[in-house]
Design an enzyme around this catalytic site. Structure first.
Site, PDB file in Angstrom:
ATOM      1  N   CYS A  36      24.827 -64.373 -30.906  1.00 46.55           N
ATOM      2  CA  CYS A  36      24.274 -65.688 -30.580  1.00 46.55           C
ATOM      3  C   CYS A  36      25.125 -66.399 -29.521  1.00 46.55           C
ATOM      4  CB  CYS A  36      24.207 -66.513 -31.865  1.00 46.55           C
ATOM      5  SG  CYS A  36      23.910 -68.264 -31.640  1.00 46.55           S
ATOM      6  N   CYS A  86      26.530 -69.808 -30.587  1.00 47.58           N
ATOM      7  CA  CYS A  86      27.571 -69.586 -31.602  1.00 47.58           C
ATOM      8  C   CYS A  86      28.895 -69.216 -30.929  1.00 47.58           C
ATOM      9  CB  CYS A  86      27.158 -68.470 -32.565  1.00 47.58           C
ATOM     10  SG  CYS A  86      25.623 -68.784 -33.463  1.00 47.58           S
TER      11      CYS A  86
END
Length: 127
Positions: free
Chosen positions: A32, A35
């Site tokens: 991600c 993230c």
């Protein structure tokens, strides 16, 4: 320091050991992009706020936890105090109009999780 949580037993042990401290749990994945961008800031906060406990859950490796805690977007930050969830912080740009139960009037919030400033403000508010 950010502790990695792999299953419900580890999460329960963390929440129990925290006692009255705020616990901030990041639900994320290695692939991600948002993230990856927020994690260094999350780690810095774990060093700065020594009276707060920080943990990370990789949703790909802990799918059961992601399901139990209703993770719909990543990164999502959930905060606990005395083993009870106090707020939800997700990158989805929407406010949740739900309450934990009909008898409680305290809302659970969901905010933009890649905004480190908002995350830090919420940590400071709940410490």
């Amino acid at each position: 320091m950010v502790q990695n949580i792999r299953d419900m037993d580890e999460l329960k042990a963390l929440l129990k050991s925290a006692e009255n401290k705020l616990v901030v749990i990041e639900f994320s994945a290695k692939w991600c992009g948002p993230c990856k961008r927020i994690y260094p800031l999350f780690h810095e906060m774990s060093v700065q706020y020594r009276n707060v406990m920080f943990a990370s859950v990789n949703v790909d490796n802990a799918q059961e936890l992601a399901q139990i805690y209703h993770i719909k977007a990543i990164p999502t930050f959930q905060m606990f105090k005395q083993a009870q969830k106090v707020t939800v912080f997700s990158r989805m740009k929407r406010a949740i109009c739900c309450y934990r139960s009909e008898s409680l009037s305290e809302p659970i919030f969901e905010l933009c999780g890649t905004d480190a400033k908002k995350l830090e403000e919420k940590i400071q508010e709940l410490m």
